[in-house]
Design a protein around this motif. Structure first.
Motif: not given
Length: 273
Positions: A207-213, A231-235, A248-249
């Motif tokens: 029900k959510t996205s996952s990630g590999q930060r 460079l675009f980053l979510e922090v 993925n942050m």
């Protein structure tokens, strides 16, 4: 290349620009805290900084997922952060009616990847006079973005930024084709690399996205070696607590090391340009 200026920041002139912040606004105090720290780190490294955050995540996997404060409250928060930090702001829109009010606060109106082909949305964003950043859809080839650029140009703007954020590769996975960076740059506009959405696993959490930060460092380094303008980053100060996209942050504690590495690569590549 068409240079795109925002205050004293210039995209396309050889400078690397950082767009960073939480995925979604998490109230004024928490969002401001993240922005202050990101600005401080960017200053330490010597990279111009733009604050990013969404007021509404309208494409979340589940109806129960956190979406944000909404446009009215979100724009108030963004305006306060802009004033407090004295930096430009980027935020995204999902509906044509949002373009004009958002452009009164945001210096960059962003078009989400899923909506990059929505003609009316692109036209509305272009007509605001703000800089328009379009994220390339996961379903598009880099060459397809030429049509997006033409829609914006024909709608009266050349203040255009294009962002690479990976392509769908089977189910719940993204890959980055680094050829896309020079291809999109060939259209005459600055190109940004989104290092955190590129390691997202869309819908990978059910029900959510996952990630590999853990792979952000490698992909951003590769993108810098190919050549990028931003460079675009979510922090976040604690990605595991983030209300959206935490998996993925980049943790703020790791941001300075990451930026130092990417900037060194960027400056080396400039010598051979």
């Amino acid at each position: 290349m068409n240079k795109v200026k925002i205050q004293n920041i210039e995209f396309g002139g050889g400078q690397l620009v950082l767009l960073a912040g939480p995925c979604v606004l998490e109230g004024f105090e928490r969002s401001l805290k993240i922005g202050k720290r990101a600005k401080e780190i960017a200053g330490n490294v010597g990279i111009p900084y733009i604050f990013k955050a969404s007021f509404d995540k309208a494409n979340r996997s589940s109806l129960q997922s956190h979406r944000g404060p909404g446009m009215e409250e979100g724009l108030k928060i963004l305006a306060e952060i802009k004033s407090e930090l004295n930096v430009p702001i980027v935020t995204d829109i999902h509906e044509t009616y949002q373009a004009e009010p958002v452009a009164k606060v945001a210096d960059i109106v962003q078009i989400p990847a899923f909506l990059c082909r929505q003609t009316d949305l692109l036209v509305a964003a272009a007509k605001t006079g703000a800089v328009v950043n379009v994220k390339k859809g996961q379903f598009l080839s880099p060459n397809d973005m030429k049509n997006v650029v033409e829609k914006l140009e024909m709608s009266g703007t050349k203040k255009i930024l294009l962002t690479e954020r990976g392509n769908s590769f089977g189910y719940n996975n993204l890959v980055v084709d680094m050829r896309g960076l020079p291809i999109m740059r060939s259209f005459g506009y600055p190109v940004i690399f989104d290092g955190t959405h590129s390691v997202q696993l869309p819908g990978g959490g059910g029900k959510t996205s996952s990630g590999q930060r853990e792979f952000v460092e490698y992909l951003t380094s590769a993108a810098a070696a190919v050549g990028i303008d931003g460079l675009f980053l979510e922090v976040h100060d604690n990605p595991d607590e983030a209300l959206s996209d935490g998996a993925n942050m980049v943790c703020l504690d790791n941001l300075e090391k990451l930026l130092t590495r990417v900037l060194a690569i960027h400056q080396t590549v400039k010598k051979f340009s």
